[in-house]
Design a protein around this motif. Structure first.
Motif, PDB file in Angstrom:
ATOM      1  N   VAL A 158       3.629  40.804 -10.356  1.00  0.00           N
ATOM      2  CA  VAL A 158       2.898  39.681  -9.777  1.00  0.00           C
ATOM      3  C   VAL A 158       1.399  39.855  -9.975  1.00  0.00           C
ATOM      4  O   VAL A 158       0.907  40.955 -10.238  1.00  0.00           O
ATOM      5  CB  VAL A 158       3.193  39.540  -8.259  1.00  0.00           C
ATOM      6  CG1 VAL A 158       4.688  39.367  -8.009  1.00  0.00           C
ATOM      7  CG2 VAL A 158       2.659  40.744  -7.476  1.00  0.00           C
ATOM      8  N   GLN A 159       0.692  38.744  -9.846  1.00  0.00           N
ATOM      9  CA  GLN A 159      -0.769  38.800  -9.776  1.00  0.00           C
ATOM     10  C   GLN A 159      -1.168  38.575  -8.317  1.00  0.00           C
ATOM     11  O   GLN A 159      -0.475  37.874  -7.571  1.00  0.00           O
ATOM     12  CB  GLN A 159      -1.415  37.776 -10.714  1.00  0.00           C
ATOM     13  CG  GLN A 159      -0.888  36.345 -10.614  1.00  0.00           C
ATOM     14  CD  GLN A 159      -1.547  35.514  -9.534  1.00  0.00           C
ATOM     15  OE1 GLN A 159      -2.512  35.946  -8.893  1.00  0.00           O
ATOM     16  NE2 GLN A 159      -1.041  34.322  -9.310  1.00  0.00           N
ATOM     17  N   PHE A 160      -2.302  39.175  -7.921  1.00  0.00           N
ATOM     18  CA  PHE A 160      -2.656  39.265  -6.512  1.00  0.00           C
ATOM     19  C   PHE A 160      -3.589  38.147  -6.026  1.00  0.00           C
ATOM     20  O   PHE A 160      -4.554  38.404  -5.308  1.00  0.00           O
ATOM     21  CB  PHE A 160      -3.274  40.629  -6.215  1.00  0.00           C
ATOM     22  CG  PHE A 160      -2.303  41.777  -6.321  1.00  0.00           C
ATOM     23  CD1 PHE A 160      -1.035  41.698  -5.773  1.00  0.00           C
ATOM     24  CD2 PHE A 160      -2.671  42.953  -6.965  1.00  0.00           C
ATOM     25  CE1 PHE A 160      -0.139  42.752  -5.856  1.00  0.00           C
ATOM     26  CE2 PHE A 160      -1.791  44.019  -7.057  1.00  0.00           C
ATOM     27  CZ  PHE A 160      -0.517  43.919  -6.502  1.00  0.00           C
ATOM     28  N   ASP A 161      -3.296  36.912  -6.420  1.00  0.00           N
ATOM     29  CA  ASP A 161      -4.046  35.777  -5.878  1.00  0.00           C
ATOM     30  C   ASP A 161      -3.150  34.555  -5.974  1.00  0.00           C
ATOM     31  O   ASP A 161      -3.203  33.805  -6.947  1.00  0.00           O
ATOM     32  CB  ASP A 161      -5.346  35.549  -6.659  1.00  0.00           C
ATOM     33  CG  ASP A 161      -6.189  34.418  -6.060  1.00  0.00           C
ATOM     34  OD1 ASP A 161      -6.615  34.552  -4.902  1.00  0.00           O
ATOM     35  OD2 ASP A 161      -6.395  33.402  -6.751  1.00  0.00           O
ATOM     36  N   ALA A 162      -2.320  34.354  -4.965  1.00  0.00           N
ATOM     37  CA  ALA A 162      -1.298  33.312  -5.059  1.00  0.00           C
ATOM     38  C   ALA A 162      -0.959  32.754  -3.685  1.00  0.00           C
ATOM     39  O   ALA A 162      -1.189  33.399  -2.655  1.00  0.00           O
ATOM     40  CB  ALA A 162      -0.041  33.875  -5.721  1.00  0.00           C
TER      41      ALA A 162
END
Length: 432
Positions: A158-162
């Motif tokens: 995952v990416q950490f801005d969602a």
């Protein structure tokens, strides 16, 4: 009771309000000029020009050699600063646990020993207060990994801005995680992690046999009519096809060798060793079989009285020098809150023999290769995702890692957290 429920609702609403809103999609081209670009593959560009467009790096050049037309482009003058690819955190329970002491917020493991069909992604909390603390240190991507049992389940990246786990997902169900038995049994002091005694694990051979039997049964199921449906066995099919990775968590020399032999027996060609405290003893075998390593937290103590006191600090260098692909994780005590220190773990390996660019690779391109996302992430290259950040100093140095801008897929993200808000609040109090 009514008053109490009103209070709880108020606290929950304040928590939501305090959460940083994910950044909007990039709508205008951005140029970062003048910074030293650390590509992530061992190379640097001292006076770089980097163009971001529609979430991608569309150009990266040496500004001393190539002059680009920057008309109608938002320019960030980063002269004297440094640009890095977003740091990548493998083997993490980030977003699976919020408060250790609150059972309802802990979703890092399932009951039972054999859970290859359990998916960590759907339990990932994109609005975790801990997740937002990673971004100000440049940690922008992570592999969310379940724990427990013999087969813990399936991780995702995952990416950490969602807003939620659907928005966060970069690579879904990237790997299944197998916890290899230990050769030793250890006893611990009451209410302590201090080991008081170590003895041979008399069940080791039986536990290995159990793993082999489970995989044989899964292969038989995969080759049969698949009736009745067996979800755990079905979840292993992509491991046998080689389209999904198998992460084997093992630390000891014998365990690593046995895991490699297990891989050969079942013709598994997409295996990663995780933990790997004694991997330096088996570097030749790992290199020969093209097996990468996710190395346990650098800031830790050696397991044996016979080990060098600084062995955890120099293990990465011992493996890199033997040609093994290595990346770093933050697993261990207080894992989630310590994950923000990932760049400083890499920085420690510089003191113990790696160059700064080699150390950077441990948490950028190497990590992307291990996770299978290097076609999009892990380095500053034309055509790759514009997931990067600007630091006023050396991002691997605790004193000078001071990030001014960060981007995920071209979106300029907030670097504010509840911690920075408190820091600003009480800094003003002290000034008064």
């Amino acid at each position: 009771m009514k008053t109490f429920l009103t209070y709880i609702a108020f606290v929950c609403s304040m928590t939501v309000m305090a959460q940083q809103t994910p950044a909007s999609k990039q709508t205008k081209d951005i140029a970062i000029i003048g910074a030293t670009a650390h590509i992530g593959n061992g190379n640097t560009i001292n006076n770089s020009t980097i163009i971001l467009s529609e979430g991608k790096i569309v150009n990266i050049v040496d500004g001393d050699v190539v002059k680009l037309n920057l008309t109608n482009v938002d320019v960030i003058n980063a002269g004297g600063k440094h640009v890095y690819p977003g740091f990548i955190l493998p083997n993490s329970t980030m977003g699976l646990v919020e408060i250790d002491a609150v059972k309802a917020s802990d979703d890092e493991k399932e009951m039972g020993a054999w859970n290859p069909h359990i998916r960590s992604l759907i339990a990932y909390n994109a609005e975790s207060k801990v997740v937002e603390t990673l971004r100000p240190n440049g940690v922008l991507i992570g592999q969310i990994t379940p724990q427990g049992g013999r087969i813990s389940g399936t991780s995702s990246i995952v990416q950490f801005d969602a807003w939620n786990w659907e928005d966060a997902a970069i690579k879904v169900d990237d790997a299944i995680h197998l916890n290899w038995p230990s050769n030793f049994s250890s006893s611990h002091a009451f209410f302590s992690n201090t080991r008081t005694g170590i003895s041979a694990n008399e069940k080791y051979d039986a536990q290995i046999k159990e793993i082999e039997t489970y995989f044989k049964n899964a292969i038989a199921y995969s080759n049969g009519d698949k009736q009745p449906v067996n979800l755990p066995f079905a979840a292993l099919e992509n491991i046998f096809k080689g389209t999904q990775k198998l992460f084997i968590h093992v630390n000891e020399e014998k365990g690593i060798i046995d895991a490699v032999n297990f891989m050969k027996t079942f013709q598994l060609n997409n295996v990663v060793i995780v933990g790997a405290k004694e991997a330096y003893k088996t570097a030749g075998i790992l290199k020969e079989n093209n097996i990468a390593v996710v190395l346990n937290r650098v800031h830790s103590l050696p397991d044996s009285d016979d080990n060098d006191y600084n062995l955890p600090y120099k293990t990465a260098r011992l493996l890199v020098n033997q040609g093994v692909t290595v990346c770093l994780d933050s697993s261990g005590d207080m894992e989630r809150m310590s994950s923000r220190n990932l760049p400083f773990y890499a920085g420690t390996t510089v003191t113990y023999g790696l160059s700064k660019e080699q150390a950077l690779q441990l948490i950028t391109l190497n990590a992307a290769k291990v996770l299978g996302i290097d076609n999009e992430y892990g380095s500053l290259e034309k055509g790759k995702s514009a997931t990067l950040f600007i630091s006023e100093g050396d991002a691997l140095d605790m004193k000078t890692n001071n990030i001014s801008h960060a981007f995920i897929d071209g979106r300029q993200i907030s670097l504010e957290t509840h911690q920075t808000e408190l820091w600003k609040r009480y800094s003003k109090k002290l000034k008064n």
